[in-house]
Design a protein around this motif. Sequence first.
Motif, short mmCIF file in Angstrom:
data_model
loop_
_atom_site.label_atom_id
_atom_site.label_comp_id
_atom_site.label_asym_id
_atom_site.label_seq_id
_atom_site.Cartn_x
_atom_site.Cartn_y
_atom_site.Cartn_z
N MET A 153 0.76 -1.26 0.09
CA MET A 153 -0.04 -0.20 0.04
C MET A 153 0.83 1.14 -0.11
O MET A 153 0.49 2.29 -0.49
CB MET A 153 -1.08 0.12 1.20
CG MET A 153 -1.78 -1.16 1.29
SD MET A 153 -2.74 -0.97 2.52
CE MET A 153 -3.51 0.62 2.55
N TRP A 154 2.21 1.03 0.15
CA TRP A 154 3.07 2.39 0.55
C TRP A 154 2.94 3.08 -0.68
O TRP A 154 3.11 4.40 -0.93
CB TRP A 154 4.27 1.95 1.04
CG TRP A 154 4.44 1.66 2.45
CD1 TRP A 154 3.42 0.90 3.13
CD2 TRP A 154 5.31 2.13 3.44
NE1 TRP A 154 3.55 0.93 4.68
CE2 TRP A 154 4.72 1.55 4.63
CE3 TRP A 154 6.53 2.88 3.50
CZ2 TRP A 154 5.58 1.79 5.80
CZ3 TRP A 154 7.17 3.19 4.53
CH2 TRP A 154 6.74 2.66 5.81
N ASP A 155 3.39 2.48 -1.92
CA ASP A 155 3.19 3.21 -3.19
C ASP A 155 2.08 4.04 -3.39
O ASP A 155 2.21 5.22 -4.05
CB ASP A 155 3.75 2.26 -4.34
CG ASP A 155 4.93 1.52 -4.52
OD1 ASP A 155 5.84 2.14 -3.73
OD2 ASP A 155 4.93 0.40 -4.80
N LEU A 162 4.52 15.07 -0.86
CA LEU A 162 5.68 16.17 -0.98
C LEU A 162 6.90 15.82 0.35
O LEU A 162 8.01 16.34 0.34
CB LEU A 162 5.25 17.42 -0.52
CG LEU A 162 4.39 18.17 -1.75
CD1 LEU A 162 4.25 19.60 -1.51
CD2 LEU A 162 5.09 18.00 -3.28
N GLY A 163 6.53 15.12 1.29
CA GLY A 163 7.36 14.83 2.18
C GLY A 163 7.02 13.66 3.26
O GLY A 163 5.71 13.31 3.32
N PHE A 183 11.77 5.59 1.50
CA PHE A 183 11.97 6.78 0.90
C PHE A 183 13.30 7.25 0.36
O PHE A 183 13.32 8.17 -0.46
CB PHE A 183 11.70 7.95 2.26
CG PHE A 183 10.17 7.70 2.81
CD1 PHE A 183 9.34 8.03 1.87
CD2 PHE A 183 9.91 7.06 3.84
CE1 PHE A 183 7.83 7.77 2.39
CE2 PHE A 183 8.82 6.88 4.64
CZ PHE A 183 7.36 7.33 3.70
N GLU A 184 14.43 6.70 0.73
CA GLU A 184 15.56 6.91 0.25
C GLU A 184 15.46 6.40 -1.50
O GLU A 184 15.71 6.89 -2.35
CB GLU A 184 16.88 6.10 0.74
CG GLU A 184 17.09 6.81 2.07
CD GLU A 184 18.17 6.29 2.44
OE1 GLU A 184 19.17 6.86 3.55
OE2 GLU A 184 18.49 5.02 2.30
N ARG A 185 14.85 5.36 -1.56
CA ARG A 185 14.63 4.76 -3.19
C ARG A 185 13.54 5.66 -3.84
O ARG A 185 13.95 5.92 -5.07
CB ARG A 185 14.18 3.22 -3.00
CG ARG A 185 15.14 2.34 -2.78
CD ARG A 185 14.93 0.97 -2.94
NE ARG A 185 13.53 0.71 -2.52
CZ ARG A 185 13.12 0.13 -1.14
NH1 ARG A 185 14.38 -0.20 -0.43
NH2 ARG A 185 12.25 -0.28 -0.96
N ALA A 186 12.59 6.26 -3.08
CA ALA A 186 11.54 6.85 -4.04
C ALA A 186 11.96 8.33 -4.11
O ALA A 186 11.53 9.02 -4.91
CB ALA A 186 10.49 7.11 -2.94
#
Length: 252
Positions: A153-155, A162-163, A183-186
């Motif tokens: 579900m995170w995607d 925005l953050g 979040f680093e990959r995204a």
Amino acid sequence: MDSVRSPEWPVAPLGGVAANSAAARYGMSSGTGPIVGRAGPPSSPPPPPYQPPSGTRASSPPVGRPAPPVPVKILVAGGFGVGKTTTVGAISEIAPLTTEAEMTTAGIGVDDPGARSSKTTTTVAMDFGCVTIDRSLKLYLFGTPGQSRFGFMWDDLARGALGALVVVDSARLDDCFPAIDFFERAGLPFVVGVNAFDGRLALELGEIRWALAIGDHVPLVQFDARDRLSVRDALLVVLDRALDRATRDRRA
């Protein structure tokens, strides 16, 4: 499958008018033929258009009405039982939407909220709340589920954000690694917020930064998920980082 049954209209006598016919419902004589559309002009003239009372003027739309606040989507993420639902509920100006479900014996050995936690429910979809920063800005907060089985579900939840505020329990740092990696990959700006359970941390902030292997460009703050002002300060750091990223992208 449920069905809707038409009402039992009485059967029309021979040569009579059916009870559900237009003639019966509108008082028309039986000799009137079927009406298709409008056969001619109405028998009476239409009413005159509305005129305001004398001495009054129709009000004109207000000039210079302020624009509505700009919506900003912020994620509140982290491991299981770190305080994400509490964070959203503490700051939301509306009754927060939660999807809490009772934990059962099936989760023993799978969902571990920690020895200090008295948690009996878990988020199975998301949390939602909002808070108005000022007349020009409004934050919409989406809390993610903490268990890895809900990772799909995170995607969807991150789309348009925005953050993010990554909530961390200093006594269980390993639970926040998946959120930080996500979040680093995204490439999404995020802030690590260390929730002070019982008002204290198990490790110093410098030790936590080293253990999480995050760079100096990632803000690391301490906050209390139960305190509205403390949550506000943490979210303002997220907002500042998101606006800084947007400004740099615009200049590039």
